[in-house]
Design a protein around this motif. Structure first.
Motif, PDB file in Angstrom:
ATOM      1  N   ASP A 258       0.812  -1.216   0.000  1.00 14.51           N
ATOM      2  CA  ASP A 258       0.000   0.000   0.000  1.00 14.51           C
ATOM      3  C   ASP A 258       0.846   1.266   0.000  1.00 14.51           C
ATOM      4  N   ALA A 259       2.030   1.201   0.583  1.00 11.92           N
ATOM      5  CA  ALA A 259       2.892   2.386   0.658  1.00 11.92           C
ATOM      6  C   ALA A 259       3.287   2.898  -0.722  1.00 11.92           C
ATOM      7  N   THR A 260       3.247   2.040  -1.717  1.00 13.66           N
ATOM      8  CA  THR A 260       3.606   2.465  -3.072  1.00 13.66           C
ATOM      9  C   THR A 260       2.600   3.474  -3.614  1.00 13.66           C
ATOM     10  N   ALA A 261       1.363   3.461  -3.112  1.00 13.85           N
ATOM     11  CA  ALA A 261       0.385   4.473  -3.510  1.00 13.85           C
ATOM     12  C   ALA A 261       0.881   5.868  -3.145  1.00 13.85           C
ATOM     13  N   ASP A 262       1.597   5.978  -2.034  1.00 16.36           N
ATOM     14  CA  ASP A 262       2.150   7.268  -1.633  1.00 16.36           C
ATOM     15  C   ASP A 262       3.243   7.719  -2.602  1.00 16.36           C
ATOM     16  N   LEU A 263       4.021   6.779  -3.121  1.00 12.86           N
ATOM     17  CA  LEU A 263       5.060   7.129  -4.094  1.00 12.86           C
ATOM     18  C   LEU A 263       4.436   7.665  -5.378  1.00 12.86           C
ATOM     19  N   LEU A 264       3.345   7.036  -5.816  1.00  8.08           N
ATOM     20  CA  LEU A 264       2.641   7.523  -7.010  1.00  8.08           C
ATOM     21  C   LEU A 264       2.068   8.913  -6.759  1.00  8.08           C
ATOM     22  N   HIS A 265       1.479   9.102  -5.590  1.00  9.02           N
ATOM     23  CA  HIS A 265       0.886  10.388  -5.228  1.00  9.02           C
ATOM     24  C   HIS A 265       1.949  11.482  -5.208  1.00  9.02           C
ATOM     25  N   ALA A 266       3.114  11.154  -4.682  1.00  7.42           N
ATOM     26  CA  ALA A 266       4.203  12.137  -4.606  1.00  7.42           C
ATOM     27  C   ALA A 266       4.686  12.553  -5.997  1.00  7.42           C
ATOM     28  N   ARG A 267       4.568  11.657  -6.957  1.00  9.19           N
ATOM     29  CA  ARG A 267       4.968  11.969  -8.332  1.00  9.19           C
ATOM     30  C   ARG A 267       3.857  12.637  -9.126  1.00  9.19           C
ATOM     31  N   GLY A 268       2.700  12.813  -8.522  1.00  7.65           N
ATOM     32  CA  GLY A 268       1.587  13.442  -9.222  1.00  7.65           C
ATOM     33  C   GLY A 268       0.873  12.518 -10.186  1.00  7.65           C
ATOM     34  N   ILE A 269       1.059  11.201 -10.010  1.00 11.31           N
ATOM     35  CA  ILE A 269       0.395  10.213 -10.855  1.00 11.31           C
ATOM     36  C   ILE A 269      -0.866   9.743 -10.135  1.00 11.31           C
ATOM     37  N   VAL A 270      -2.006   9.919 -10.781  1.00  6.64           N
ATOM     38  CA  VAL A 270      -3.285   9.540 -10.170  1.00  6.64           C
ATOM     39  C   VAL A 270      -3.534   8.059 -10.432  1.00  6.64           C
ATOM     40  N   TRP A 271      -3.537   7.279  -9.365  1.00  6.86           N
ATOM     41  CA  TRP A 271      -3.792   5.829  -9.466  1.00  6.86           C
ATOM     42  C   TRP A 271      -5.140   5.511  -8.850  1.00  6.86           C
ATOM     43  N   VAL A 272      -6.020   4.915  -9.645  1.00  2.00           N
ATOM     44  CA  VAL A 272      -7.319   4.482  -9.131  1.00  2.00           C
ATOM     45  C   VAL A 272      -7.181   3.035  -8.672  1.00  2.00           C
ATOM     46  N   PRO A 273      -7.531   2.719  -7.439  1.00  2.00           N
ATOM     47  CA  PRO A 273      -7.347   1.360  -6.926  1.00  2.00           C
ATOM     48  C   PRO A 273      -7.992   0.311  -7.816  1.00  2.00           C
ATOM     49  N   ASP A 274      -7.257  -0.792  -8.026  1.00  2.00           N
ATOM     50  CA  ASP A 274      -7.713  -1.825  -8.951  1.00  2.00           C
ATOM     51  C   ASP A 274      -9.025  -2.457  -8.519  1.00  2.00           C
ATOM     52  N   HIS A 275      -9.258  -2.571  -7.200  1.00  2.00           N
ATOM     53  CA  HIS A 275     -10.496  -3.210  -6.775  1.00  2.00           C
ATOM     54  C   HIS A 275     -11.721  -2.357  -7.079  1.00  2.00           C
ATOM     55  N   VAL A 276     -11.516  -1.066  -7.319  1.00  2.00           N
ATOM     56  CA  VAL A 276     -12.608  -0.195  -7.764  1.00  2.00           C
ATOM     57  C   VAL A 276     -12.828  -0.351  -9.259  1.00  2.00           C
ATOM     58  N   VAL A 277     -11.732  -0.336 -10.011  1.00  2.00           N
ATOM     59  CA  VAL A 277     -11.793  -0.376 -11.471  1.00  2.00           C
ATOM     60  C   VAL A 277     -12.340  -1.704 -11.991  1.00  2.00           C
ATOM     61  N   SER A 278     -12.012  -2.799 -11.315  1.00  2.00           N
ATOM     62  CA  SER A 278     -12.311  -4.140 -11.845  1.00  2.00           C
ATOM     63  C   SER A 278     -13.616  -4.726 -11.341  1.00  2.00           C
ATOM     64  N   ALA A 279     -14.483  -3.912 -10.750  1.00  2.00           N
ATOM     65  CA  ALA A 279     -15.674  -4.442 -10.091  1.00  2.00           C
ATOM     66  C   ALA A 279     -16.817  -4.788 -11.039  1.00  2.00           C
ATOM     67  N   GLY A 280     -16.697  -4.486 -12.326  1.00  2.00           N
ATOM     68  CA  GLY A 280     -17.817  -4.672 -13.246  1.00  2.00           C
ATOM     69  C   GLY A 280     -18.307  -6.099 -13.350  1.00  2.00           C
TER      70      GLY A 280
END
Length: 341
Positions: A258-280
């Motif tokens: 989960d800490a890697t989400a903070d690294l993406l956030h610090a770089r200004g990269i918007v990451w949408v959690p996979d469990h949200v995206v793949s729920a269809g």
């Protein structure tokens, strides 16, 4: 702290293979989670996978607004041949013994026909073939949900939900990834495609898209990266190499931690959690086969993933936290409300 309600590990009476069912939560209702047949270095690696994937399913169902919790079935396979039917019947017996607290569907290594075999031993199974009265292959609905998420993501990051003219790198061209790529191409997007299997080249050729190595796709100069293969691709080592503005895809467990989400956030990269995206896929199958909704109602649930993504990104921006933290907060709120009730 161990957070699962129940974990079943038993030797299949027919197959002799370990059948693992991780039941993470039934606070919102009976747990849902796919049946995964895969080769692991050791059967305990399959147990680790089941624990992690079942917890993610709880979050997926909660954020999607489904009246279900999370679970997962994993059967660690031998490297050589195995008796597939025996394994599936053993899975069905294990599910039936849970008395309706958990239902399964396809996952890595299984498909709709396999659900028919499991269904010989239990009725708690979804995504059977449409010819048998089921909702069919869930990958179509999963892909539709991914594209709904991508529209919402582009609106948040680029100011418009339009996909035409945007550059997307799709990493993984299995059933879901290939479907997403086709939908993006039809919407006028420019594609960079990748898969470890050279046989998937035909997908790229049919779309007139470049096919590159997975590592090159991850580092491609694109607007949005779409991870659609196996997980663990976003790590402290790979994040500095990314050149995208945003990431959203159906691959499970994209972060190594989960800490890697903070690294993406610090770089200004918007990451949408996979469990949200793949729920269809799970949203559609559960709605039709388990909750008796019409196909139109179930389709509306899938399309609603776009609204969920918009809400999460708005909450993330307001609070100055990652979208992952916002998703965790939403899931926790719904679980607390269910437990209180």
């Amino acid at each position: 702290m161990f957070e699962h309600e129940q974990v079943v590990i038993r030797t299949g009476a027919r197959s002799g293979r370990p059948v693992i069912i991780a039941l993470h939560s039934t606070a919102l209702g009976p747990a849902l989670g796919g049946c995964r047949l895969a080769v692991y270095p050791h059967w305990t690696d399959g147990l680790t996978d089941a624990l992690r994937l079942s917890a993610a399913m709880t979050g997926k169902c909660a954020v999607a607004g489904l009246p279900n919790g999370g679970g997962k079935t994993v059967v660690p396979l031998p490297a050589g041949p195995f008796d597939r039917r025996a394994v599936l019947l053993d899975v069905g017996d294990a599910i039936e013994d849970l008395g309706g607290r958990y239902g399964t569907g396809p996952d890595v290594g299984t498909g709709t026909d396999d659900m028919l075999v499991i269904g010989e031993r239990t009725r708690h199974v979804a995504c059977r073939p449409t010819s048998a009265g089921g909702s069919g292959d869930s990958s179509t609905q999963t892909a539709a949900g991914v594209v709904a998420a991508l529209h919402a993501l582009c609106a948040a990051v680029f100011g418009s939900p339009d996909l035409a003219g945007r550059r997307f790198a799709v990493v993984g061209l299995g059933r879901v990834g290939a479907d997403v790529a086709r939908r993006l191409a039809a919407a006028g997007a420019t594609l960079v495609l990748s898969d470890v299997d050279p046989a998937r080249r035909h997908v790229a050729d049919a779309l007139g898209a470049a096919l590159v190595a997975p590592g090159d796709a991850l580092a491609a100069d694109v607007d949005v990266l779409v991870p659609a293969a196996l997980g663990g691709v976003l790590t402290p080592g790979s994040v500095p190499l990314l050149r995208c503005r945003a990431i959203a895809g159906p691959a499970n467990n994209q972060l190594d931690a989960d800490a890697t989400a903070d690294l993406l956030h610090a770089r200004g990269i918007v990451w949408v959690p996979d469990h949200v995206v793949s729920a269809g896929g799970v949203a559609y199958a559960a709605a039709v086969e388990l909750h008796g909704e019409t196909p139109a109602q179930a389709t509306a649930r899938v399309e609603g993933i776009g609204g969920t993504v918009r809400s999460l990104l708005d909450a993330s921006a307001r609070a100055g936290v990652t979208p992952l933290a916002a998703a965790h907060d939403l899931a926790a709120q719904r679980l607390r409300s269910a437990r209180a009730a």
